[in-house]
Design a protein around this motif. Structure first.
Motif, PDB file in Angstrom:
ATOM      1  N   LEU A   9     -12.374   0.208  -2.687  1.00  0.00           N
ATOM      2  CA  LEU A   9     -11.394   1.301  -2.733  1.00  0.00           C
ATOM      3  C   LEU A   9     -10.179   0.991  -1.861  1.00  0.00           C
ATOM      4  O   LEU A   9      -9.034   1.296  -2.240  1.00  0.00           O
ATOM      5  CB  LEU A   9     -12.052   2.614  -2.290  1.00  0.00           C
ATOM      6  CG  LEU A   9     -13.114   3.195  -3.236  1.00  0.00           C
ATOM      7  CD1 LEU A   9     -13.760   4.443  -2.615  1.00  0.00           C
ATOM      8  CD2 LEU A   9     -12.498   3.529  -4.582  1.00  0.00           C
ATOM      9  N   ALA A  10     -10.424   0.388  -0.704  1.00  0.00           N
ATOM     10  CA  ALA A  10      -9.306   0.028   0.180  1.00  0.00           C
ATOM     11  C   ALA A  10      -8.417  -1.040  -0.461  1.00  0.00           C
ATOM     12  O   ALA A  10      -7.181  -0.973  -0.394  1.00  0.00           O
ATOM     13  CB  ALA A  10      -9.840  -0.456   1.525  1.00  0.00           C
ATOM     14  N   ILE A  11      -9.041  -2.003  -1.111  1.00  0.00           N
ATOM     15  CA  ILE A  11      -8.268  -3.059  -1.771  1.00  0.00           C
ATOM     16  C   ILE A  11      -7.483  -2.495  -2.955  1.00  0.00           C
ATOM     17  O   ILE A  11      -6.323  -2.873  -3.193  1.00  0.00           O
ATOM     18  CB  ILE A  11      -9.196  -4.198  -2.221  1.00  0.00           C
ATOM     19  CG1 ILE A  11      -9.788  -4.915  -0.994  1.00  0.00           C
ATOM     20  CG2 ILE A  11      -8.441  -5.194  -3.083  1.00  0.00           C
ATOM     21  CD1 ILE A  11      -8.782  -5.607  -0.115  1.00  0.00           C
ATOM     22  N   ILE A  12      -8.094  -1.584  -3.709  1.00  0.00           N
ATOM     23  CA  ILE A  12      -7.387  -0.968  -4.846  1.00  0.00           C
ATOM     24  C   ILE A  12      -6.171  -0.194  -4.349  1.00  0.00           C
ATOM     25  O   ILE A  12      -5.077  -0.272  -4.944  1.00  0.00           O
ATOM     26  CB  ILE A  12      -8.347  -0.055  -5.632  1.00  0.00           C
ATOM     27  CG1 ILE A  12      -9.417  -0.891  -6.319  1.00  0.00           C
ATOM     28  CG2 ILE A  12      -7.571   0.771  -6.664  1.00  0.00           C
ATOM     29  CD1 ILE A  12     -10.518  -0.047  -6.958  1.00  0.00           C
ATOM     30  N   SER A  13      -6.333   0.557  -3.271  1.00  0.00           N
ATOM     31  CA  SER A  13      -5.200   1.301  -2.710  1.00  0.00           C
ATOM     32  C   SER A  13      -4.117   0.353  -2.207  1.00  0.00           C
ATOM     33  O   SER A  13      -2.917   0.603  -2.388  1.00  0.00           O
ATOM     34  CB  SER A  13      -5.689   2.193  -1.564  1.00  0.00           C
ATOM     35  OG  SER A  13      -6.677   3.094  -2.010  1.00  0.00           O
ATOM     36  N   TRP A  14      -4.545  -0.738  -1.594  1.00  0.00           N
ATOM     37  CA  TRP A  14      -3.596  -1.731  -1.077  1.00  0.00           C
ATOM     38  C   TRP A  14      -2.760  -2.330  -2.219  1.00  0.00           C
ATOM     39  O   TRP A  14      -1.526  -2.395  -2.155  1.00  0.00           O
ATOM     40  CB  TRP A  14      -4.391  -2.810  -0.351  1.00  0.00           C
ATOM     41  CG  TRP A  14      -3.566  -3.831   0.384  1.00  0.00           C
ATOM     42  CD1 TRP A  14      -2.207  -3.932   0.414  1.00  0.00           C
ATOM     43  CD2 TRP A  14      -4.072  -4.901   1.173  1.00  0.00           C
ATOM     44  NE1 TRP A  14      -1.823  -4.997   1.173  1.00  0.00           N
ATOM     45  CE2 TRP A  14      -2.953  -5.604   1.662  1.00  0.00           C
ATOM     46  CE3 TRP A  14      -5.350  -5.323   1.528  1.00  0.00           C
ATOM     47  CZ2 TRP A  14      -3.092  -6.723   2.483  1.00  0.00           C
ATOM     48  CZ3 TRP A  14      -5.495  -6.426   2.344  1.00  0.00           C
ATOM     49  CH2 TRP A  14      -4.365  -7.125   2.810  1.00  0.00           C
ATOM     50  N   CYS A  15      -3.437  -2.748  -3.276  1.00  0.00           N
ATOM     51  CA  CYS A  15      -2.732  -3.379  -4.404  1.00  0.00           C
ATOM     52  C   CYS A  15      -1.790  -2.393  -5.096  1.00  0.00           C
ATOM     53  O   CYS A  15      -0.632  -2.728  -5.417  1.00  0.00           O
ATOM     54  CB  CYS A  15      -3.741  -3.920  -5.404  1.00  0.00           C
ATOM     55  SG  CYS A  15      -4.772  -5.274  -4.802  1.00  0.00           S
ATOM     56  N   SER A  16      -2.260  -1.180  -5.338  1.00  0.00           N
ATOM     57  CA  SER A  16      -1.447  -0.204  -6.064  1.00  0.00           C
ATOM     58  C   SER A  16      -0.251   0.254  -5.245  1.00  0.00           C
ATOM     59  O   SER A  16       0.854   0.430  -5.793  1.00  0.00           O
ATOM     60  CB  SER A  16      -2.306   0.996  -6.469  1.00  0.00           C
ATOM     61  OG  SER A  16      -2.883   1.601  -5.321  1.00  0.00           O
ATOM     62  N   LEU A  17      -0.422   0.445  -3.942  1.00  0.00           N
ATOM     63  CA  LEU A  17       0.709   0.847  -3.102  1.00  0.00           C
ATOM     64  C   LEU A  17       1.759  -0.254  -3.008  1.00  0.00           C
ATOM     65  O   LEU A  17       2.965   0.014  -3.029  1.00  0.00           O
ATOM     66  CB  LEU A  17       0.215   1.234  -1.708  1.00  0.00           C
ATOM     67  CG  LEU A  17      -0.567   2.556  -1.612  1.00  0.00           C
ATOM     68  CD1 LEU A  17      -1.062   2.784  -0.191  1.00  0.00           C
ATOM     69  CD2 LEU A  17       0.312   3.731  -2.067  1.00  0.00           C
ATOM     70  N   LEU A  68      -3.042 -10.413  -4.989  1.00  0.00           N
ATOM     71  CA  LEU A  68      -3.500 -11.210  -3.849  1.00  0.00           C
ATOM     72  C   LEU A  68      -4.577 -10.507  -3.016  1.00  0.00           C
ATOM     73  O   LEU A  68      -5.573 -11.157  -2.636  1.00  0.00           O
ATOM     74  CB  LEU A  68      -2.302 -11.575  -2.974  1.00  0.00           C
ATOM     75  CG  LEU A  68      -2.591 -12.382  -1.707  1.00  0.00           C
ATOM     76  CD1 LEU A  68      -3.281 -13.695  -2.041  1.00  0.00           C
ATOM     77  CD2 LEU A  68      -1.306 -12.640  -0.925  1.00  0.00           C
ATOM     78  N   PRO A  69      -4.477  -9.197  -2.690  1.00  0.00           N
ATOM     79  CA  PRO A  69      -5.588  -8.558  -1.959  1.00  0.00           C
ATOM     80  C   PRO A  69      -6.909  -8.594  -2.723  1.00  0.00           C
ATOM     81  O   PRO A  69      -7.985  -8.654  -2.103  1.00  0.00           O
ATOM     82  CB  PRO A  69      -5.091  -7.117  -1.761  1.00  0.00           C
ATOM     83  CG  PRO A  69      -3.601  -7.227  -1.800  1.00  0.00           C
ATOM     84  CD  PRO A  69      -3.320  -8.296  -2.799  1.00  0.00           C
TER      85      PRO A  69
END
Length: 248
Positions: free
Chosen positions: A204-212, A180-181
């Motif tokens: 990069l912020a979205i990738i970190s959001w999705c993975s976390l 969703l992010p």
């Protein structure tokens, strides 16, 4: 022949009308006897539901709410789950999973997350492909191809890392919800280009959001405390591929 007049024949009261009446009585009597000897069919209506009418000569079925409320067939029909729940579509669980993904700091409910719910993931994959199409990128095949390969790889890694194991449907459900992010990032690509410093930082912020979010759900569903970073790394690689499709 003249001597016949000397004999008086016996005169009787028996006439043809009496003969017809006797025949009718005999026929009606035999029919009544045959009808009484035939077995009567069992009534489908219980006796307590039959009430006499005003003349007291015939019976008519009456309505008893208590009788129908105690019927086992009606009780079993009332206990059946809704149709959407039988199909595996629960809007309450979909909403809770969506809120868990949108808030990475919110603790995940393992009982809800350990479900093979694919309604939300399919919707988010379609939304990602639609937003990319609006940005001028027809990449539905890449979205579904990367999703299938990523689910296979993450499923194999989680089965190697966890003792309880996890199903492929659960992995696909979690990874799909955490997409969703990335839909938000692809929606931003419709209005302005992401090929720059701002776009790189946002990706990069979205990738970190999705993975976390994905790693948080996995450790909650599989009881793998202290291994969130180990799970977040392969998830970040997968969502990094989606970010490359979105930015470039």
């Amino acid at each position: 022949m003249s001597n016949l007049g000397q004999f008086d024949f016996y005169q009787s009261n028996y006439t043809i009308d009496n003969q017809e009446q006797i025949c009718d009585d005999y026929l009606h009597g035999s029919r009544k006897q045959e009808a009484s000897e035939q077995p009567q069919p069992a009534s489908l209506v219980p006796p307590e539901m039959l009430t006499p009418d005003s003349t007291g000569q015939c019976f008519q079925p009456a309505f008893y709410p208590d009788y129908y409320s105690q019927s086992p067939y009606i009780e079993s029909f009332g206990e059946e789950p809704p149709l959407l729940e039988e199909l595996g579509i629960n809007f309450d669980h979909i909403w809770q999973k969506t809120l868990t993904v949108l808030n990475p700091l919110k603790p995940a409910d393992g009982s809800i997350m350990n479900e093979t719910d694919l309604a939300g993931p399919i919707l988010f994959c379609l939304a990602l492909g639609a937003t990319l199409l609006m940005a001028g990128k027809f990449q539905f095949g890449y979205v579904y191809g990367l999703s299938a390969i990523g689910c296979i790889v993450i499923h194999a890694l989680l089965n190697l890392m966890s003792s309880s194991g996890v199903s492929y449907g659960c992995v696909a459900s979690v990874l799909g919800y955490c997409l969703l992010p990335m839909v938000i990032l692809s929606s931003c690509a419709i209005f302005f280009s992401l090929q720059g410093i701002i776009g790189t930082v946002s990706a990069l912020a979205i990738i970190s959001w999705c993975s976390l979010s994905a790693s948080k759900i996995f450790i909650s569903a599989l009881t793998m405390e202290g291994q969130q970073l180990l799970i977040a790394y392969p998830c970040a690689l997968l969502y990094g591929l989606f970010a490359l499709l979105t930015v470039f």
